[in-house]
Design a protein around this motif. Structure first.
Motif, PDB file in Angstrom:
ATOM      1  N   ARG A  43       0.861  -1.184   0.000  1.00 32.62           N
ATOM      2  CA  ARG A  43       0.000   0.000   0.000  1.00 32.62           C
ATOM      3  C   ARG A  43       0.900   1.238   0.000  1.00 32.62           C
ATOM      4  N   GLN A  44       0.267   2.385  -0.122  1.00 33.88           N
ATOM      5  CA  GLN A  44       1.027   3.631  -0.171  1.00 33.88           C
ATOM      6  C   GLN A  44       0.516   4.628   0.875  1.00 33.88           C
ATOM      7  N   ILE A  45       1.393   5.538   1.210  1.00 30.64           N
ATOM      8  CA  ILE A  45       1.001   6.731   1.963  1.00 30.64           C
ATOM      9  C   ILE A  45       1.109   7.882   0.979  1.00 30.64           C
ATOM     10  N   VAL A  46       0.019   8.619   0.808  1.00 33.61           N
ATOM     11  CA  VAL A  46      -0.008   9.697  -0.179  1.00 33.61           C
ATOM     12  C   VAL A  46      -0.284  11.040   0.492  1.00 33.61           C
ATOM     13  N   ALA A  47       0.248  12.074  -0.130  1.00 33.07           N
ATOM     14  CA  ALA A  47      -0.065  13.450   0.263  1.00 33.07           C
ATOM     15  C   ALA A  47      -1.098  13.960  -0.729  1.00 33.07           C
ATOM     16  N   ALA A  48      -2.182  14.513  -0.238  1.00 34.04           N
ATOM     17  CA  ALA A  48      -3.279  14.930  -1.122  1.00 34.04           C
ATOM     18  C   ALA A  48      -3.783  16.323  -0.772  1.00 34.04           C
ATOM     19  N   MET A  49      -4.162  17.071  -1.813  1.00 37.38           N
ATOM     20  CA  MET A  49      -4.767  18.390  -1.677  1.00 37.38           C
ATOM     21  C   MET A  49      -5.977  18.437  -2.589  1.00 37.38           C
ATOM     22  N   ASN A  50      -6.918  19.297  -2.270  1.00 36.44           N
ATOM     23  CA  ASN A  50      -8.143  19.428  -3.062  1.00 36.44           C
ATOM     24  C   ASN A  50      -7.924  20.459  -4.175  1.00 36.44           C
ATOM     25  N   PRO A  51      -7.845  20.026  -5.437  1.00 40.53           N
ATOM     26  CA  PRO A  51      -7.541  20.963  -6.528  1.00 40.53           C
ATOM     27  C   PRO A  51      -8.631  21.997  -6.777  1.00 40.53           C
ATOM     28  N   SER A  52      -9.820  21.773  -6.218  1.00 40.31           N
ATOM     29  CA  SER A  52     -10.899  22.746  -6.414  1.00 40.31           C
ATOM     30  C   SER A  52     -10.839  23.890  -5.409  1.00 40.31           C
ATOM     31  N   LEU A  53      -9.892  23.792  -4.459  1.00 43.48           N
ATOM     32  CA  LEU A  53      -9.731  24.836  -3.449  1.00 43.48           C
ATOM     33  C   LEU A  53      -8.350  25.464  -3.569  1.00 43.48           C
ATOM     34  N   PRO A  54      -8.204  26.729  -3.186  1.00 38.62           N
ATOM     35  CA  PRO A  54      -6.884  27.379  -3.256  1.00 38.62           C
ATOM     36  C   PRO A  54      -5.869  26.663  -2.366  1.00 38.62           C
ATOM     37  N   PHE A  55      -4.621  26.547  -2.846  1.00 40.20           N
ATOM     38  CA  PHE A  55      -3.552  25.954  -2.059  1.00 40.20           C
ATOM     39  C   PHE A  55      -2.852  27.057  -1.280  1.00 40.20           C
ATOM     40  N   SER A  56      -2.636  26.823  -0.003  1.00 39.99           N
ATOM     41  CA  SER A  56      -1.911  27.806   0.786  1.00 39.99           C
ATOM     42  C   SER A  56      -0.420  27.691   0.508  1.00 39.99           C
ATOM     43  N   ALA A  57       0.300  28.790   0.687  1.00 34.81           N
ATOM     44  CA  ALA A  57       1.755  28.777   0.487  1.00 34.81           C
ATOM     45  C   ALA A  57       2.416  27.827   1.469  1.00 34.81           C
ATOM     46  N   SER A  58       1.875  27.757   2.689  1.00 39.59           N
ATOM     47  CA  SER A  58       2.429  26.865   3.708  1.00 39.59           C
ATOM     48  C   SER A  58       2.302  25.411   3.276  1.00 39.59           C
ATOM     49  N   ALA A  59       1.140  25.040   2.721  1.00 41.01           N
ATOM     50  CA  ALA A  59       0.920  23.664   2.281  1.00 41.01           C
ATOM     51  C   ALA A  59       1.846  23.311   1.132  1.00 41.01           C
ATOM     52  N   HIS A  60       2.030  24.239   0.200  1.00 37.52           N
ATOM     53  CA  HIS A  60       2.935  23.995  -0.921  1.00 37.52           C
ATOM     54  C   HIS A  60       4.364  23.770  -0.431  1.00 37.52           C
ATOM     55  N   GLU A  61       4.784  24.586   0.507  1.00 39.30           N
ATOM     56  CA  GLU A  61       6.147  24.465   1.035  1.00 39.30           C
ATOM     57  C   GLU A  61       6.333  23.140   1.765  1.00 39.30           C
ATOM     58  N   PHE A  62       5.352  22.769   2.578  1.00 41.48           N
ATOM     59  CA  PHE A  62       5.466  21.513   3.319  1.00 41.48           C
ATOM     60  C   PHE A  62       5.458  20.324   2.357  1.00 41.48           C
ATOM     61  N   LEU A  63       4.579  20.376   1.345  1.00 33.28           N
ATOM     62  CA  LEU A  63       4.493  19.294   0.368  1.00 33.28           C
ATOM     63  C   LEU A  63       5.819  19.102  -0.355  1.00 33.28           C
ATOM     64  N   SER A  64       6.492  20.195  -0.669  1.00 34.73           N
ATOM     65  CA  SER A  64       7.761  20.106  -1.401  1.00 34.73           C
ATOM     66  C   SER A  64       8.851  19.420  -0.581  1.00 34.73           C
ATOM     67  N   ARG A  65       8.683  19.376   0.742  1.00 32.02           N
ATOM     68  CA  ARG A  65       9.683  18.778   1.618  1.00 32.02           C
ATOM     69  C   ARG A  65       9.447  17.284   1.860  1.00 32.02           C
ATOM     70  N   LEU A  66       8.304  16.785   1.444  1.00 32.82           N
ATOM     71  CA  LEU A  66       8.013  15.367   1.607  1.00 32.82           C
ATOM     72  C   LEU A  66       8.672  14.568   0.493  1.00 32.82           C
ATOM     73  N   PRO A  67       9.131  13.356   0.777  1.00 33.90           N
ATOM     74  CA  PRO A  67       9.806  12.545  -0.244  1.00 33.90           C
ATOM     75  C   PRO A  67       8.844  12.084  -1.328  1.00 33.90           C
ATOM     76  N   ASP A  68       9.381  11.761  -2.491  1.00 35.57           N
ATOM     77  CA  ASP A  68       8.600  11.168  -3.562  1.00 35.57           C
ATOM     78  C   ASP A  68       9.014   9.709  -3.653  1.00 35.57           C
ATOM     79  N   ALA A  69       8.169   8.827  -3.137  1.00 38.28           N
ATOM     80  CA  ALA A  69       8.516   7.407  -3.057  1.00 38.28           C
ATOM     81  C   ALA A  69       8.729   6.795  -4.443  1.00 38.28           C
ATOM     82  N   ARG A  70       8.076   7.316  -5.452  1.00 37.74           N
ATOM     83  CA  ARG A  70       8.217   6.755  -6.793  1.00 37.74           C
ATOM     84  C   ARG A  70       9.582   7.111  -7.380  1.00 37.74           C
ATOM     85  N   GLU A  71      10.130   8.246  -6.958  1.00 40.86           N
ATOM     86  CA  GLU A  71      11.447   8.647  -7.461  1.00 40.86           C
ATOM     87  C   GLU A  71      12.570   7.914  -6.733  1.00 40.86           C
TER      88      GLU A  71
END
Length: 299
Positions: A267-295
């Motif tokens: 199974r996987q652990i995924v990071a998810a955001m709702n594309p129909s809602l605005p993304f906060s700058a904080s969420a974008h920054e935190f997301l960029s720091r999480l690893p990409d398991a596929r890479e």
């Protein structure tokens, strides 16, 4: 249609609590004012929104449909206010994450710790919920980002931003109570007390599906909300626990992994955001720091 936002706000509080009195308390207005606002909104929309009785309040089909739209809108406004009220030098506002207690403890803590060090002035809020319920929080606009287990019956694939880890689930037992050193089938496991997460979890949903694929009905002995507690109960011999492999400590001496004939897929652990809602700058920054398991080939 010219409808005052305050009417929708009153509707939201009545619909979320299904109580006129509870809504009046949260809004700091009288119950009669709440009732009058709902009547005004119903008149403007030309549809009844609630079924009122002496014992309880229910949403009409029209009310349910409206609530699906109003709930994320109200939550989005609240999050926007939080972002404006908690600015910092980087222009970021509060970071609000939804995740299960297991994912928080075994995966998120180091990333939250580093984010706190790098951005000490950004408020971090974590809402604890099952992976299934986290998807609901995201759909409702109550959180910026969720970290959840996948497969997940409620997850919209459009929400997934990144696969951050992969893992396998395992059955574990104390050999002093259950000697199953040889490979066993799911059918054989049915004869033993199974300890697992409660039905409203993605993990329970997953295991029940695996058993159904073998035409087997899974009837657990114990259902709990904590993987750590399942491990404790397995350690004292109360049964065989089903947990993610990363929850089992390295060098564990009292418990062992039971090997099954049927393969248990990753199974996987995924990071998810709702594309129909605005993304906060904080969420974008935190997301960029999480690893990409596929890479990086998994985790």
């Amino acid at each position: 249609m010219d409808v005052n936002y305050e009417l929708y706000k009153v509707f939201y509080h009545v619909a979320s609590s299904l109580s006129f009195s509870e809504a009046s308390k949260k809004l700091y207005i009288s119950q009669s004012a709440v009732s009058q606002s709902i009547k005004t909104l119903e008149r403007k929309l030309e549809q009844p929104l609630f079924i009122r009785s002496t014992k309880r309040v229910q949403l009409t089909p029209a009310g349910k449909m409206l609530f699906k739209h109003i709930e994320p809108a109200v939550n989005l406004i609240a999050r926007g206010e939080e972002q404006l009220l908690t600015p910092n030098a980087f222009g970021f506002g509060q970071l609000h994450i939804g995740a299960s207690d297991t994912i928080c403890r075994y995966f998120l803590v180091p990333y939250l710790g580093q984010f706190r060090k790098d951005f000490p002035n950004i408020p971090i809020k974590v809402t604890n919920a099952t992976s299934l319920s986290c998807v609901d929080l995201l759909a409702q606009g109550k959180v910026d980002l969720i970290i959840a287990n996948y497969p997940n019956s409620r997850m919209n694939s459009a929400y997934i931003q990144k696969t951050v880890a992969s893992f396998r689930d395992v059955f574990i037992a104390n050999p002093a109570y259950y000697d199953l050193q040889q490979e066993v089938t799911f059918g054989q496991l049915q004869k033993y007390p199974i300890l697992m997460l409660e039905r409203k979890s993605a993990t329970s949903e997953y295991l029940h599906k695996l058993f159904l694929q073998q035409q087997l009905e899974l009837v657990p002995e114990v259902e709990l909300s904590s993987n750590d507690l399942l491990i404790d109960l397995a350690r004292i011999g109360l049964g065989i626990a089903f947990i993610p492999d990363y929850c089992l400590a390295e060098g564990e001496k009292e418990l062992y992994v039971i090997h099954t004939k049927e393969q248990i897929p990753q199974r996987q652990i995924v990071a998810a955001m709702n594309p129909s809602l605005p993304f906060s700058a904080s969420a974008h920054e935190f997301l960029s720091r999480l690893p990409d398991a596929r890479e990086c080939g998994g985790a």
